[in-house]
Motif scaffolding. Structure first.
Motif, PDB file in Angstrom:
ATOM      1  N   ALA A   9     -16.449   4.408  -0.517  1.00  0.00           N
ATOM      2  CA  ALA A   9     -16.137   5.521  -1.182  1.00  0.00           C
ATOM      3  C   ALA A   9     -14.989   6.434  -0.474  1.00  0.00           C
ATOM      4  CB  ALA A   9     -17.385   6.432  -1.213  1.00  0.00           C
ATOM      5  N   ARG A  10     -14.095   5.836   0.116  1.00  0.00           N
ATOM      6  CA  ARG A  10     -12.969   6.753   0.534  1.00  0.00           C
ATOM      7  C   ARG A  10     -12.133   7.076  -0.589  1.00  0.00           C
ATOM      8  NH1 ARG A  10      -9.857   4.693   5.431  1.00  0.00           N
ATOM      9  NH2 ARG A  10     -11.396   5.693   6.757  1.00  0.00           N
ATOM     10  N   HIS A  11     -11.917   6.339  -1.580  1.00  0.00           N
ATOM     11  CA  HIS A  11     -10.853   6.936  -2.808  1.00  0.00           C
ATOM     12  C   HIS A  11     -11.856   7.152  -3.933  1.00  0.00           C
ATOM     13  CE1 HIS A  11      -7.803   5.619  -0.341  1.00  0.00           C
ATOM     14  NE2 HIS A  11      -8.139   4.609  -0.167  1.00  0.00           N
ATOM     15  N   PRO A  43     -13.737   1.515  -2.337  1.00  0.00           N
ATOM     16  CA  PRO A  43     -13.836   1.389  -0.515  1.00  0.00           C
ATOM     17  C   PRO A  43     -12.358   1.076  -0.365  1.00  0.00           C
ATOM     18  CG  PRO A  43     -14.229  -0.583  -2.049  1.00  0.00           C
ATOM     19  CD  PRO A  43     -14.288   0.522  -2.900  1.00  0.00           C
ATOM     20  N   ASP A  44     -12.284   1.496   0.994  1.00  0.00           N
ATOM     21  CA  ASP A  44     -10.996   1.099   1.680  1.00  0.00           C
ATOM     22  C   ASP A  44     -11.501   0.304   2.806  1.00  0.00           C
ATOM     23  OD1 ASP A  44      -8.252   1.077   1.936  1.00  0.00           O
ATOM     24  OD2 ASP A  44      -8.256   3.448   2.438  1.00  0.00           O
ATOM     25  N   TYR A  45     -10.275  -0.031   3.681  1.00  0.00           N
ATOM     26  CA  TYR A  45     -10.259  -0.660   5.080  1.00  0.00           C
ATOM     27  C   TYR A  45     -10.128   0.404   6.069  1.00  0.00           C
ATOM     28  CZ  TYR A  45     -10.108  -4.152   8.732  1.00  0.00           C
ATOM     29  OH  TYR A  45     -10.298  -4.640  10.016  1.00  0.00           O
ATOM     30  N   ASP A  46     -10.565   0.427   7.161  1.00  0.00           N
ATOM     31  CA  ASP A  46     -10.335   1.234   8.318  1.00  0.00           C
ATOM     32  C   ASP A  46      -9.750   0.697   9.594  1.00  0.00           C
ATOM     33  OD1 ASP A  46     -10.710   3.173  10.694  1.00  0.00           O
ATOM     34  OD2 ASP A  46     -11.381   4.558   9.126  1.00  0.00           O
ATOM     35  N   ARG A  88       0.601   3.951  -2.974  1.00  0.00           N
ATOM     36  CA  ARG A  88       0.554   5.510  -2.920  1.00  0.00           C
ATOM     37  C   ARG A  88       1.498   6.494  -3.367  1.00  0.00           C
ATOM     38  NH1 ARG A  88      -3.701   6.246   1.050  1.00  0.00           N
ATOM     39  NH2 ARG A  88      -4.575   4.412   1.824  1.00  0.00           N
ATOM     40  N   VAL A  92     -14.882   0.500   4.630  1.00  0.00           N
ATOM     41  CA  VAL A  92     -15.552   1.714   4.403  1.00  0.00           C
ATOM     42  C   VAL A  92     -15.821   2.094   3.010  1.00  0.00           C
ATOM     43  CG1 VAL A  92     -15.130   2.966   6.658  1.00  0.00           C
ATOM     44  CG2 VAL A  92     -13.454   3.232   4.798  1.00  0.00           C
ATOM     45  N   GLY A 147     -10.344  -2.508   0.650  1.00  0.00           N
ATOM     46  CA  GLY A 147     -11.811  -2.327   0.828  1.00  0.00           C
ATOM     47  C   GLY A 147     -12.690  -3.174   0.684  1.00  0.00           C
ATOM     48  N   SER A 186       0.811  -0.970  -0.028  1.00  0.00           N
ATOM     49  CA  SER A 186      -0.014   0.026  -0.047  1.00  0.00           C
ATOM     50  C   SER A 186       0.914   1.200  -0.082  1.00  0.00           C
ATOM     51  CB  SER A 186      -0.900  -0.041   1.260  1.00  0.00           C
ATOM     52  OG  SER A 186      -0.236   0.004   2.242  1.00  0.00           O
ATOM     53  N   TYR A 208     -16.247   5.475  -7.450  1.00  0.00           N
ATOM     54  CA  TYR A 208     -15.827   5.424  -6.092  1.00  0.00           C
ATOM     55  C   TYR A 208     -15.199   4.080  -5.431  1.00  0.00           C
ATOM     56  CZ  TYR A 208     -18.589   9.889  -5.990  1.00  0.00           C
ATOM     57  OH  TYR A 208     -18.839  11.050  -6.279  1.00  0.00           O
TER      58      TYR A 208
END
Length: 220
Positions: A119-121, A107-110, A39, A117, A61, A35, A105
């Motif tokens: 639509a984070r990205h 998703p990601d992992y919190d 990024r 979660v 996600g 990750s 949209y």
């Protein structure tokens, strides 16, 4: 190899392919730094090519929710291949490469909530290269094979076992486990997951040696 050279190689994939958007996959075992590298690649490409030139799409996600893991009896195997919605991941990759005229949209992992979660990205219409990363991108099986077909290439992120082990224990400690619990989780869950990923190393188009990035805070 430095990040600017890897970013240049990644962008050449976008220039090589004829479609409007290309996906680059980064595979590798837990704790390898996937990750953080993904990024960094997106940031470097956007620095050179402008905002929105690259996008980020993490497999994390598509973790199943804790409620679904409990239902399936997979709570103790969170992070294993069956604990992901592989078909949902493949479907979003399909949309990513075919629906290029509107926002997508992602998703990601919190790791504070310990839940996925929505639509984070965001992948914008003008995004030319999408970098996706996750443990199982090079693995065979339902969902994973379909996802792989949407990627122009998959690169394997190599990292020494000792470094990965250290990061994984630190991750579990940061998530609230005791030292004993963290050690047990890594030994009984992360390690076998990593062994499965390593067996698929030969399916990758390129193997990256350990890279000169500060990945001490990387999630994968």
């Amino acid at each position: 190899m430095e990040i600017h050279a890897l970013a240049a190689d990644a962008w050449r994939l976008a220039e090589r392919e004829s479609g409007p958007r290309v996906v680059l996959g980064l595979a590798g075992p837990p704790g390898a730094g996937k990750s953080t590298l993904a990024r960094a690649l997106v940031a470097e490409i956007e620095r050179r090519r402008g905002p929105g030139a690259a996008g980020y799409l993490p497999l994390d996600g598509f973790h199943l929710s804790n409620a679904q893991l409990d239902r399936l009896g997979l709570a103790s195997r969170k992070g294993s291949a069956p604990s992901f919605d592989a078909h949902g991941y493949a479907a979003l990759l399909h949309r990513t490469v075919t629906e290029t005229g509107h926002d997508i949209y992602v998703p990601d992992y919190d790791r504070t909530l310990h839940e996925p979660v929505a639509a984070r990205h965001l992948i914008r219409p003008g995004t030319r290269l999408v970098v996706t990363e996750g443990n199982y991108l090079a693995c065979d099986g339902p969902g994973w094979t379909a996802a792989r077909r949407r990627m122009a290439e998959v690169w394997y992120v190599e990292a020494p076992a000792e470094a990965r082990d250290r990061r994984l224990v630190a991750r579990q400690l940061a998530g609230g486990r005791t030292a004993e619990e963290a050690r047990a989780w890594v030994d009984t869950n992360d390690r076998p997951n990593g062994e499965q990923v390593e067996r698929a190393r030969g399916n990758c188009d390129r193997v990256l040696p350990p890279i000169g990035l500060d990945i001490s805070n990387g999630r994968d």
